[in-house]
Each structure stands twice: as structure tokens, then as C-alpha cells.
Write a protein that holds these residues in place. Structure first.
Motif, short mmCIF file in Angstrom:
data_model
loop_
_atom_site.label_atom_id
_atom_site.label_comp_id
_atom_site.label_asym_id
_atom_site.label_seq_id
_atom_site.Cartn_x
_atom_site.Cartn_y
_atom_site.Cartn_z
N LEU B 16 1.77 36.94 -51.68
CA LEU B 16 1.56 35.80 -50.53
C LEU B 16 2.66 35.02 -50.27
O LEU B 16 2.96 34.97 -49.00
CB LEU B 16 0.36 34.91 -50.95
CG LEU B 16 -1.01 35.82 -50.78
CD1 LEU B 16 -2.06 35.09 -51.25
CD2 LEU B 16 -1.25 36.35 -49.35
N SER B 20 4.87 34.93 -46.79
CA SER B 20 5.05 33.78 -46.00
C SER B 20 6.53 33.48 -45.81
O SER B 20 7.02 33.02 -44.59
CB SER B 20 4.44 32.40 -46.66
OG SER B 20 5.08 32.06 -47.91
N VAL B 23 7.99 35.86 -43.18
CA VAL B 23 7.49 35.52 -41.74
C VAL B 23 8.46 34.46 -41.24
O VAL B 23 8.83 34.56 -40.23
CB VAL B 23 5.93 35.19 -41.92
CG1 VAL B 23 5.66 34.45 -40.61
CG2 VAL B 23 5.10 36.35 -42.07
N PHE B 24 8.55 33.67 -42.00
CA PHE B 24 9.19 32.25 -41.83
C PHE B 24 10.71 32.67 -41.42
O PHE B 24 11.14 32.11 -40.35
CB PHE B 24 9.38 31.35 -42.93
CG PHE B 24 9.64 29.84 -42.66
CD1 PHE B 24 8.90 28.96 -41.96
CD2 PHE B 24 10.95 29.78 -42.92
CE1 PHE B 24 9.43 27.86 -41.56
CE2 PHE B 24 11.64 28.20 -42.44
CZ PHE B 24 10.58 27.34 -41.99
N TYR B 66 10.42 24.96 -44.38
CA TYR B 66 9.46 26.03 -45.05
C TYR B 66 8.54 25.23 -46.03
O TYR B 66 7.30 25.34 -45.68
CB TYR B 66 10.12 26.97 -45.97
CG TYR B 66 9.33 27.73 -46.56
CD1 TYR B 66 8.41 28.87 -45.97
CD2 TYR B 66 9.08 27.71 -48.01
CE1 TYR B 66 7.72 29.47 -46.67
CE2 TYR B 66 8.32 28.62 -48.60
CZ TYR B 66 7.43 29.48 -47.75
OH TYR B 66 6.63 30.16 -48.77
N MET B 70 4.59 24.49 -45.50
CA MET B 70 3.55 24.86 -46.49
C MET B 70 2.48 23.65 -47.12
O MET B 70 1.50 23.86 -47.32
CB MET B 70 4.16 25.59 -47.55
CG MET B 70 4.85 26.85 -47.39
SD MET B 70 3.59 28.21 -47.19
CE MET B 70 4.11 28.61 -45.50
N MET B 291 2.03 31.72 -38.91
CA MET B 291 1.77 31.69 -40.28
C MET B 291 0.45 31.41 -40.99
O MET B 291 0.29 32.12 -41.84
CB MET B 291 2.61 30.30 -40.74
CG MET B 291 3.04 30.22 -42.14
SD MET B 291 3.92 31.46 -42.80
CE MET B 291 5.48 30.68 -42.71
N MET B 295 -1.22 34.40 -43.32
CA MET B 295 -1.64 33.86 -44.64
C MET B 295 -2.87 34.18 -44.76
O MET B 295 -3.42 35.07 -45.82
CB MET B 295 -1.27 32.52 -44.85
CG MET B 295 0.25 32.05 -45.06
SD MET B 295 0.73 32.71 -46.64
CE MET B 295 1.54 34.07 -46.19
N SER B 298 -3.27 38.38 -44.92
CA SER B 298 -2.60 38.98 -46.00
C SER B 298 -3.46 38.48 -47.11
O SER B 298 -3.66 39.51 -48.28
CB SER B 298 -1.15 38.49 -46.30
OG SER B 298 -0.71 37.77 -45.39
#
Lengths: 571, 322, 337
Positions: B16, B20, B23-24, B66, B70, B291, B295, B298
Motif C-alpha cells: 500500500l 501511494s 501514485v504521488f 507526500y 498522508m 489518492m 488507497m 488497493s
């Protein structure tokens, strides 16, 4: 779903702002212009349902810059001034709204004195005070309103506010006196567009307690006939009657007819058409899909309203990149494109008309001419566009020495724009280039083509007037000040900067404050001079098509905000 | 066993986190996606642009951006959209879940029903034509492009025959089951059928082959020799054994669909579910929403995957070593 | 998705010759190959059709063309003359092979000619990405299954990531990169409109589906006596892989080929449908469906026809896949059907 969320709305949708000094747009508009009819309480009631593919982002009236929501703000938020209700050219007039009258002008056009109306309340029941007015102007800067630097930078103290928005104080720019209920606005230099700038939603009055950042999806109390009940960008926006509203100026903020207005989001354009046909919605926001046009034009003809727009579809060509750094290459494109074909792709001659002048028809300064049609030259223009001249275009390409070069056409990837791109590719190939179409998401295309880092050679885009003044087209789109290399916000996509013309445009603007007629004549000349240089190719001017359900009455069109939502009668 | 589960969970978290980060990075490596100018508005002043960039922390270095994203997504849970400013991302996601669940559960009931019924029929029927016919239909089911099928269904139910046979079909969209159960059913009927066609095709084929395989095992032959009836063998042994495979397959499919893999079906039928939210956010280049949906999706995929692994480990201890 | 099922069939080993013989006799195999043959032939001869029969360039916009239908000059794109005169409608099917057999699209291009050309793109992308996927899966499956340990652990996590990664995000972002600036990877430069991008994306996305069963099979083979014996005799790893492992996996790969190609084709069309696959004016069946959706109400044939072709091709491939599987799987024959 086959049509992507059309977020050209940022462009397509933006709005009109009027320089009050130059209202007299044209005769045909003036002919049917009339004030708003008196309110008929018997017809009030019911729910108006509007449908759209997507919401228009933040609900904050000081930040949102789309026609989709500006259309609603007119029935909910008020500034000191506003654009008038009514029909035809009337709707371009600025009228007093929260102010008792148009301002008294003094100090050589730099001081404007307003008297705030008494007894008006926000939708949360609190009275509107001069403190709210001052806070609202400071809030323009605190929330980084998109027009903070372009519309309101002339207010005294704005320069500091632009640099340090968080601590913005306009103690000298907006002087208020609670005892006399007066508001005095001081600007640093005379501005012939100031009244219009004070009439658009970015200058509306919010409570002083409104958040000092973009309110986003949270609701700010209104003063107008309607207030917002809920907003979910993925679902709907609900407007209900403002319980504290009492009509104070019928032309500025009239009582509305429906009890409730619901704007539903997430409905594809084709489903919108079906919903309106079946009376499940009153009006469709998005452009009608090409394959539904014939159907609504025949079976539902009485429910279709077509109105002129002062706007253009055009192709900016990057004058700093090969091959379009060569004027002959740019002229060749102007000669080559078959504007009638582009009108066809847009939906036919009822919905658009070919043009090749920069200023659209019926616009101040517009002259009927076309330098790029068969048998004409920029020096000896024809009256109107008649047809493309491919032979001349090919010859120009050859002469320019750019034949065989690769050209990328960046278009937004919705159906119509993509088709324009594919058509242009065909044309550019036929005059000797190796063209490719690059359809990218409509959501980023508009900023993408502005940034010089992306090395865009040619693109397809649209411009809808902010206000009917030639400067809004010529100066904004092709002035040196609008070109900022390496920035996503550089609206002069062609990167065209002609110092001599810039000087001439400044002169025309200055002249506009005193002699609009002479100024417009000058703009007409500038138009022709610019187009001789051909930094862009103008394709056509589009029209607005509104499709309403059979049960919807009292359709009225504003040149400024398009259809008046609050005046629709559904009962 | 505990060690195996712990290992599986840490692997899950690793996957995971990697997704992330990917993707970022992919988002910011894409040209033209910088949201500042889009947020700031048309023809915004350069100073305004800089302020907007600052307020969205877009002027900070990537790792800090990032971590901040998060933190807003998982810790304070107040991550907001880049496009619809102020719109919190997590409520958007939670509001989309019921629509997706309705779509997926309804379709699952249909495809499991069809799959099991015709799977058993194909494997057991004595009539010669039944097995090939069902096999052929199964192949058609897995070969139709789902978005195309959806559009064709729309063409008939919404347009061509809307004024005659399909007058009762409501406009595209989704109505909550709590708002109006009957409308909920009507709105979802065709999306269910469309989505179920593909999976019914798969499940029929899998079940039929599984049953045939089990039926040829030695112990079934023994049962048969002992004189057990064919029906008893079919249901008591073959089908029960085959359903184990089907359940694990179902776990994976269900996980990914609830996670938003029904994207095309949701888009075609205008159902405001997770898939459509993902699609819209991708269209808008709205990273916070991308995002969150990624998330969420996934997580379901990885979780169901791990669950199936663990179940297998329970059944077969040898797997644990791997 | 149909891969999951065929992974079941993979664990069985099978002698090749018998398989081939039974495949030749299989009616399903013959029918599906015949259909595929026709589709491939029409795609390959697309230029001949458009040049010699339809006399049209399917990549050029002909917005103001006219044709003769029953002796009447008809514009290819006709403006509405009834009611308010809104909208432009392309010509519908003429059912005449020499022009606009199934009509024109909104650029006035011959849809049938575009379908044949589109078949080339779709089949090319489907086959290439299918093969790429098999190659990658084979590599990863064998390496992780054979070497086990940390190599396996790393590959397994990579597969997990690919498994759960959002394909569309990858596709959209990469297509923006590719379209706008082109993509440079070392000495390889991909220009806009390159097929490499859809091939790469589709090829990678399905790797976990195939690599995992292969890995499991290799793991099982690794425990076999003949492999242990080879390892014990000190044979080189590469020799063991090529002599002992690979030949035993090939049959399962044969089962996968038609299915993965069918799946890749469907994925290609889905990506093109979302405008992130093949770029205009090039055509694939997916992009023609996309074009057709804008004409669904007036000229539904433009969107329906390519979907039917996709379904036919995918069904033939799947049918052929079934035949191959049954031929290779001795148990299915033992089942006595």
C-alpha cells in the motif's frame, strides 16, 4: 458515458463584465431590450431542477470564476452594484443594488461615494452593515480571488494586500462610516471599468464573519432572493428562498418564482437532454451533444432558445516557436482553414458563424472584414469570409521555408474539440506540414497551452467576453502584459508581444474614458493590424443554445449571466 | 501461523505504501497537472498564483508534500480536493460506497445464480447440446466489452425503444435504497445485468470445469462403484468441492469490484460510486481524490488477496513456508 | 479475468504430439481459426479495400464531400433542414461496398475502411502486449519459482503492487506525457501516437495473473525428483531451467496465449474508449466505438459495428483457448466427453 466532464467551463463559462461607459453594443440588441416585468405572485412556487455533468468547484462567490455559478449568484448574492435584470441590452446596465444609488464620483474619477441601503439582512438574520462592506473588499485579497490582481489592484492599499493577503487592511481604499452609512472607495487612477468590476460576484458583500480563506463547499449567508441550503459537488446544490429577503430594487434583485432551485450534478450531457425532454429537469447546463441537436430542433423546437454570444473559437499560434515564428506560416493557416467546416463540427450554421476578425460581431470596435479569404489579403480585406484559399496557403508555406516541419495541435479531449483537432490536422497536412493531434484532458488543456515550458505550437481554445470592451479581447489576449513565460497563467498563448501595438492599445484605452466612439474606431484598426501579423487564427463565433422543458415558462436571457434562473416559472 | 499472518500483513502495508508513493510520483511527473493555475482561476495574477501554490503547499519539496498528504488522509482525515476546493475527500468516498456496494452485490447475486445454475447444468446434463450451448454463451459473456454492452443497452433502453418497450426505465443515475427501494431497483437493474454478464460467463466456465475435474477423481469413481446415485455424487461431492474454488475466486473479484473496478460500468450508467469517483478524479487530475480512491481500492484488492492466501495457508500448511 | 480459470488447467503436464493431433480434429478450433483468419485477412488488406474498392482515405477529414446515391448527389455530412435546422448528421449505411457501406463518422470518413484499419491496430496491440505479458511472466515466474528466497520475495511484492495498481492512472498520466512531450527512455524515443504505450501498459498489467501460476508450477517442479537429481549432479542452473523446467511450462503457456491476447484486445479497446489508447486520427476498434458514441442517437452503427468485431474476435480466441486447453489437458479427455 461518452463525454468527459467538460471543464472548459473555466473558459467557456466565464463571464461578462461590462464597462458601463460603452454600453451601446448594437442595434438589434437594443431593439428588444426591456426592463423586467412586474412580479406576479400567483405564478410563484414549485421546484426548478437544473442538471449538469459536474459542479463548478468552490461555492465561495469571491473565488468562483465560472458562468455556471455566477448565473446562480445573481439570484443570491448582492454587491453595492449589480447588472440589471430585464432583456436585451438592458442586462448589460449596471444598477445600484445594496447601494441606494450609483456612486457620486469625485476627486477626478478616483473617489466613489456610496450610501448603503438600510434594513437589509443576511440570510442568517444579521443586518448588513458598512463593516461587512469593508471586510468584503479585504476578503477579496485574503481569499486570493482570481481577479484580485486584475480587477481590484487599483484600490488604494491593494498593492500591500496582494503581497501579504493575510493581514490585508484597506483603511484608505474603502473608508466606511457607520453613522452615515456611507462607503467611500478610493482608487489610485481613474478606471472606466470600475463600476462593472464592482458589480461582478467577486465584489459581493459577505458577512464580516465569513472565513478569511476560500470557503469551498461551506455556505456563506446571502442577501438575495435565495440562499444555499446544501452543496455537495458530487451530488447537488440546493437553493431555497431567503426568509429575510424583501425586494428593494426590482431590477437589481427581484423576487424569484420557484420556491426551490436544485442543481443536480453527475448527469451526462445526453442524459441531461433526455431528462429535459421527459420533464424530469427544467434546463440542461452542458452543450447539447451533436447527435441530439436535430432531435431537439425538430420535436422540441419550441423549447429551444438560441442567443448571440460575444465570443470566439480561435487557434493561438506560438510566435516564438517554429514553424509559427514565421508570419507567412501563420498566415497560411489563416488562409487554409475552412471555417465553414469548423462551424459544421460545432453543430451547424444555426449555432455558429465563421469570422476572421479578432473582435466578434456586435462587439465595440468590430469591423466586418476578412483578410484571409479567397481573393483577399490582410492589406485588401474582403467584407466577410467566403472560403479557404488552399493554393495561396501552400504557396505561403513554401515561401516561409517551413514546409515539412512537424506541428503538434493540442486540443482538449472532449468530442467537439477533438474533432476540431483532427480536422486541423488534415488541413495542416494538406498545406505541407506533418501534423499530429494531441488531445489532452479538458481540465488541464487550458493551462497547459499557456505555459511556454510545454512548447505548444498551435492549439484550439475559446474566449468569452468579460465585458464588452475591445480591450478585453485585444489587450487581454495579445498584450505584452498577458505573456508570462514559464507560467501556467499566461493568457497570451501565442506569446505575442508587439511593443508598438501595446502603446497604441494603451492610447485606445485612455481615449475610451473620454471618447468611446473614437476609441472603438482605433480598436478596429488595431484589430486589422494584429491580424495582419496573424498570431492567431479566428475560426467562428458561437451562439448560446438553451434547452428547457415544456413546463418551464418565462425564459429570459441576460447578456451578462445568460438565463435568469430565478425568473423561471414552473407553476 | 501467527508469524505467517504477521508477514502477510506487513507485506500488505508495504504494497500500500509503495502504491501511494508511486501514485504521488506519477502525478507530479505528468506535465501540465500543477493544480495552482486551475485553482487560482483564469488569467490570475502571478502573485495570486504564488499564494495559491503556497496555500496548497505546492511550493514545498515532494517528500514533505507526500507526508503532509498522508497525514491529512489518514491521521487528521481532513484532506481536501484540489478541484472542488474545501470539499473533503473522505466523505466523498464514503458517500460513494453505498452505490458501488448496491451495484456489486446485486450483480454478484445474479452472476452467482446464473453461474452456479448453468455451471452445474453444463457439467451434469445428459443432453448432448446443453454443454456446448452453455459453453458458447459463457464465451460470449467473457468476450463482450462491458462498456460497449452498457452503451448498447442504454441506446435501446434510453433512446430507441424508450417510448415503447422500455418506457418504465428511469433515467441514468443512482437512487439510494433508503430513499426509494423500488426506484433503487429500477435504476440498477440494467447495470446489474450488464456487469453480471461478464462474471456469469467466467463462473459458468470455472464451475463446469471444476465439477468435471472432480467427477473424474478416483474417489468419485469409488463412490460410484459403491452405488451412490449420480445426483448425490454431483451435489454431495463434486459441487461442494468445486465451490471452494469458486469462493476464493469470488473473494478476489468482489474485493476488486467493491474497490472500484466496476469503473466502466459505473461511468456508462452514471452511477455515482467509487469507480466513477476514481474516473472523475482522474479526469480532473484531482490528486487528493485520486489518492484516496486508489488507497481504498488497493486496500480491498490487497486485503482480499491476503485473505485468500491465509485461507489457503489454513487449508494447506505447506504454503506457509513460501 | 478469464485467466483465473485457465490457471486451473495449468498444473497438468501433457505430451505435445497427442495434443496437436486432437487440436486439429477439434471443431471449435477449426471454427475459431476460420473466423480469426477472415478478420486478420480483412485487417491486413485494409489499404487494398480503401484504395481499390472504397476509393477513400480513412484518415482524412472530408467534411464537405458528396457522393452519388441512387443517382442523387448527397453530402456526406448533411445539415438538418427541418425544424430549427440544428445539427449535422453523417451519411448512414449505403450498403454499397464501393462507398460508405456502413456510413460515415462525424469527419465524413468511411467507417468500414476505418474498421479494417482499426483491426490492424487492435490486433497488433493485442498480440504484442499479450506476448510481452507472457514473456515477462515467464521470466518472473521462473526466476522467483526457481531461486526462491529473497528474489522470490521481491518479485512477489512487485507482482502485488502491479496487481493492485490503478491501470487507468498509469495510462492517463503516461499518455499525457507521451502526447505532449514524447517519452525518452535512454536511446528509445516514443513519439505521440506510438503504440508502444498501450502495449507496454497492457503487457505489464496482466503479468501477475500469469506469473503467479507459473511460479507455483515452477515451485512444484523444483521439488520433482528429476530436477533434484539434476541439481544434485551439479548441473548449471541455466541448463536446468532450459532443459527441465521450461519444456514443462510451455504447454501451460500455450493455453494462455489465446486468452491473454483476447484479454489484451478488450483492454486496448477499453483504454481507447477512455481516450488513452490509440490516438487520432489513427483508428482502433476502441477509438471507433468512442467516435460512435457521439453519434449513438443518429448513426448507432458507427459504435455498434466495432463492438461486434471485438466480441467476435475475443470469442474466437477464447474458443480456441478452450480447444487448446482440452487438447493439452489429458484429464479433460479422460472425462470422456
Amino acid at each position: 458515458m461518452h463525454r468527459r466532464p467538460l471543464i472548459i467551463k473555466a473558459v467557456l463559462a466565464t463571464t461578462a463584465l461590462l464597462v458601463s461607459a460603452i454600453v451601446g453594443t448594437n442595434a438589434s440588441l437594443a431593439a428588444d431590450s426591456a426592463p423586467l416585468a412586474p412580479y406576479d405572485a400567483k405564478k410563484a412556487g414549485g421546484t426548478v431542477t437544473l442538471v449538469a455533468q459536474a459542479a463548478a468547484g468552490t461555492l465561495d462567490p469571491k473565488v468562483n470564476y465560472t458562468a455556471q455559478f455566477w448565473q446562480l449568484y445573481q439570484a443570491s448574492y448582492d454587491g453595492l452594484l449589480t447588472f440589471s435584470y430585464g432583456t436585451g441590452a438592458t442586462t448589460f446596465n449596471v444598477v445600484p443594488d445594496l447601494a441606494e444609488a450609483l456612486p457620486a464620483v469625485s476627486n477626478g474619477g478616483k473617489t466613489f461615494t456610496f450610501k448603503l441601503r438600510k434594513g437589509i439582512k443576511f440570510s442568517d438574520g444579521k443586518p448588513v452593515t458598512v463593516a461587512d462592506v469593508k471586510a468584503s473588499f479585504e476578503r477579496i485579497f485574503k481569499v486570493s480571488s482570481p481577479t484580485a490582481g486584475s480587477f481590484y489592484n487599483g484600490i488604494v492599499g491593494a498593492d500591500v494586500c496582494l503581497k501579504t493577503p493575510a493581514t490585508c487592511k484597506l483603511d484608505k481604499g474603502v473608508v466606511v462610516d457607520a453613522a452615515t452609512n456611507t462607503v467611500v472607495i478610493n482608487i489610485i487612477a481613474p478606471d472606466d471599468a470600475i463600476l462593472s468590476k464592482l458589480a461582478v460576484p467577486h465584489a459581493v458583500i459577505n458577512p464580516a464573519s465569513a472565513p478569511s480563506k476560500d470557503a469551498g463547499t461551506t455556505i456563506i449567508p446571502t442577501t438575495g432572493a435565495y440562499m444555499y441550503k446544501s452543496y455537495d459537488p458530487n451530488k447537488s446544490l440546493v437553493m431555497v428562498r431567503n426568509p429575510y429577503f424583501k425586494e428593494w430594487n426590482h431590477n437589481a434583485q427581484p423576487q424569484g418564482y420557484p420556491d426551490q432551485i436544485i442543481f443536480k450534478f453527475g448527469i451526462t450531457p445526453t442524459a441531461q437532454v433526455t431528462a429535459v425532454e421527459n420533464n424530469q429537469a427544467n434546463w440542461a447546463f452542458d452543450p447539447i451533444p451533436a447527435d441530439r441537436l436535430n432531435e431537439i430542433g425538430t420535436k422540441y423546437a419550441s423549447q429551444v432558445h438560441i442567443n448571440p454570444l460575444t465570443a470566439m473559437w480561435y487557434l493561438p499560434m506560438n510566435v516564438n516557436l517554429a514553424p509559427f515564428n514565421n508570419v507567412k506560416a501563420r498566415q497560411a493557416v489563416n488562409y487554409a482553414i475552412d471555417r465553414a467546416n469548423m462551424v459544421k463540427i460545432f453543430g451547424g450554421t444555426q449555432l455558429a458563424a465563421p469570422v476572421c476578425s479578432f473582435l466578434p460581431p456586435n462587439f465595440p470596435g468590430h469591423v466586418d472584414y476578412c483578410g484571409y479569404t479567397k481573393g483577399a489579403t490582410p492589406a485588401k480585406p474582403a467584407k466577410a469570409w467566403a472560403g479557404p484559399d488552399l493554393e495561396l496557403a501552400k504557396k505561403l508555406v513554401k515561401e516561409s521555408g517551413t514546409a515539412g516541419q512537424a506541428v503538434g495541435i493540442v486540443v482538449s479531449d472532449d468530442d467537439v474539440n477533438k474533432q476540431m483537432g483532427v480536422y486541423l490536422q488534415s488541413v495542416l497536412n494538406s498545406i505541407g506540414y506533418k501534423a499530429t493531434v494531441k488531445p489532452i484532458s479538458g481540465n488541464i488543456q487550458f493551462t497547459y497551452i499557456q505555459n511556454t515550458k510545454n512548447k505548444v505550437q498551435i492549439s484550439v481554445t475559446q474566449w468569452y467576453q468579460d465585458y464588452p470592451a475591445a480591450s478585453d479581447f485585444l489587450d487581454v489576449l495579445l498584450g505584452c502584459a498577458s505573456f508570462t513565460p514559464k507560467s501556467d497563467s499566461s493568457i497570451n498563448m501565442a506569446g505575442y508581444c508587439n511593443k508598438a501595438l501595446d502603446v497604441k492599445m494603451a492610447k485606445a484605452k485612455a481615449l475610451g474614458a473620454t471618447d468611446p466612439v473614437a476609441a472603438n474606431k482605433m480598436w478596429g484598426e488595431i484589430d486589422q493590424e494584429v491580424m495582419a501579423d496573424a498570431p492567431v487564427a479566428v475560426a467562428f463565433t458561437p451562439k448560446q443554445l438553451d434547452f428547457i422543458s415544456s413546463g418551464t415558462k418565462n425564459y429570459l436571457f441576460s447578456l451578462q449571466y445568460k438565463m435568469f434562473v430565478s425568473q423561471l416559472i414552473v407553476k | 501461523m501467527l508469524a505467517f499472518v504477521t508477514r502477510r500483513i506487513s507485506a500488505m502495508i508495504f504494497v500500500l505504501v509503495s502504491i501511494s508513493i508511486l501514485v504521488f510520483l506519477i502525478f507530479f511527473a505528468t506535465p501540465g497537472v500543477d493544480p495552482a493555475a486551475r485553482i487560482a482561476g483564469r488569467n490570475a495574477d502571478q502573485e495570486t498564483l504564488a499564494q495559491v501554490r503556497h496555500s496548497f503547499e505546492l511550493d514545498k519539496p515532494l517528500p514533505i508534500r507526500y507526508l503532509s498528504m498522508m497525514r491529512h488522509l489518514f491521521v487528521s482525515q481532513d484532506l481536501t480536493s484540489y478541484v472542488n476546493r474545501g470539499a473533503k475527500v473522505i466523505p466523498q468516498l464514503t458517500q460513494a460506497i453505498p452505490a458501488t456496494l448496491s451495484l456489486v452485490i446485486g450483480a454478484a447475486i445474479i452472476w452467482l445464480g446464473l453461474g452456479i445454475f448453468f455451471g452445474i447444468k453444463a457439467a451434469s446434463s445428459r443432453r448432448k447440446w446443453i454443454d456446448p450451448t452453455i459453453g458458447f454463451l459463457g464465451i460470449i459473456g467473457i468476450s463482450l466489452p462491458v462498456y460497449w454492452l452498457g452503451e448498447v443497452v442504454n441506446l435501446f433502453t434510453q433512446a430507441k425503444l424508450h417510448n415503447s418497450v422500455f418506457r418504465w426505465v428511469p433515467q441514468l443515475g443512482y437512487v439510494g435504497i433508503t430513499d426509494n427501494p423500488f426506484q433503487w431497483f429500477l435504476h440498477l437493474l440494467f447495470p446489474w445485468l450488464t456487469l453480471a454478464v461478464l462474471y456469469a460467463g467466467i463462473y459458468v466456465r470455472v464451475l463446469r470445469n471444476e465439477i468435471r475435474m472432480v467427477m473424474s477423481e478416483d474417489y468419485i469413481k469409488t463412490e460410484r462403484a459403491k452405488g451412490a446415485s449420480e445426483t448425490r455424487i454431483l451435489y454431495k461431492h463434486a459441487t461442494r468441492m468445486s465451490l471452494i474454488t469458486l469462493v476464493s475466486l469470488f473473494g478476489l473479484d468482489f474485493g476488486s469490484l467493491v474497490g472500484g473496478y466496476a469503473l466502466l460500468t459505473e461511468v456508462v450508467f452514471g452511477i455515482q460510486g467509487v469507480g466513477r469517483l476514481t474516473y472523475q478524479s482522474l479526469q480532473n487530475f484531482d490528486l487528493p481524490v485520486i489518492m484516496a480512491t486508489v488507497m481504498y481500492a488497493s486496500f480491498f484488492v490487497v486485503f482480499m488477496n491476503a485473505l485468500v492466501d491465509v485461507l489457503y495457508a489454513v487449508l494447506d500448511p505447506r504454503v506457509r513456508r513460501v | 479475468m478469464s485467466l483465473k480459470e485457465s490457471s486451473e488447467a495449468i498444473f497438468s503436464e501433457s505430451p505435445g504430439k497427442i495434443a496437436l493431433r486432437s487440436l486439429r480434429k477439434d471443431k471449435r478450433a477449426r471454427i475459431s481459426l476460420a473466423i480469426l483468419g477472415v478478420i486478420v485477412f480483412l485487417s491486413l488488406t485494409a489499404p487494398l479495400y480503401s484504395h481499390f474498392i472504397a476509393h477513400t482515405d480513412p484518415f482524412e477529414s472530408t467534411l464537405d464531400a458528396t457522393i452519388m446515391v441512387n443517382g442523387i448527389t448527397t453530402p456526406v455530412l448533411e445539415a438538418s433542414t427541418t425544424g430549427l435546422g440544428l445539427g449535422i448528421t453523417p451519411i448512414g449505411p449505403t450498403w454499397n461496398l464501393s462507398h460508405y457501406f456502413i456510413g460515415a463518422d462525424s469527419q465524413g470518413r468511411d467507417v468500414l475502411a476505418r474498421l479494417f484499419y482499426g483491426g490492424r491496430s487492435t490486433l497488433f496491440i493485442g498480440v504484442s502486449s499479450g506476448l510481452l505479458c507472457l514473456l515477462l511472466s515467464l521470466l518472473i515466474g521462473i526466476i522467483s519459482g526457481y531461486y526462491r528466497g529473497w528474489v522470490d520475495a521481491i518479485f512477489s511484492r512487485v507482482l502485488d503492487i502491479i496487481w493492485a495498481f490503478p491501470v487507468y492512472l498509469l495510462a492517463i498520466s503516461l499518455s499525457v506525457v507521451l502526447l505532449t512531450s514524447g517519452l525518452s527512455l535512454g536511446f528509445i524515443h516514443l513519439g505521440p501516437g506510438s503504440f508502444a504505450l498501450p502495449i507496454f501498459i497492457i503487457g505489464v498489467v496482466y503479468v501477475p495473473y500469469i506469473a503467479r501460476p507459473i511460479r507455483a508450477q515452477v515451485l512444484a517442479l523444483r521439488e520433482n525428483d528429476f530436477v533434484r537429481a539434476a541439481v544434485g549432479s551439479g548441473a548449471k542452473n541455466s541448463t536446468i531451467i532450459f532443459r527441465e523446467i521450461l519444456p514443462n511450462i510451455i504447454p501451460s503457456l500455450m493455453v494462455f496465449i489465446p486468452i491473454i491476447v483476447a484479454l489484451s484486445m478488450l483492454t486496448e479497446s477499453a483504454l481507447s474508449f477512455l481516450s488513452i489508447g490509440v490516438q487520432p486520427p489513427a483508428a482502433s476498434w476502441g477509438t471507433i466505438i468512442n467516435d460512435g458514441l457521439g453519434l449513438l442517437y443518429t448513426r448507432p452503427m458507427v459504435g455498434i459495428a466495432p463492438g461486434i468485431l471485438i466480441a467476435f474476435t475475443a470469442a474466437s480466441l477464447n474458443l480456441y483457448g478452450d480447444a487448446v486447453r482440452d487438447a493439452l489437458d489429458p484429464k479433460s479427455r479422460a472425462r470422456g466427453d
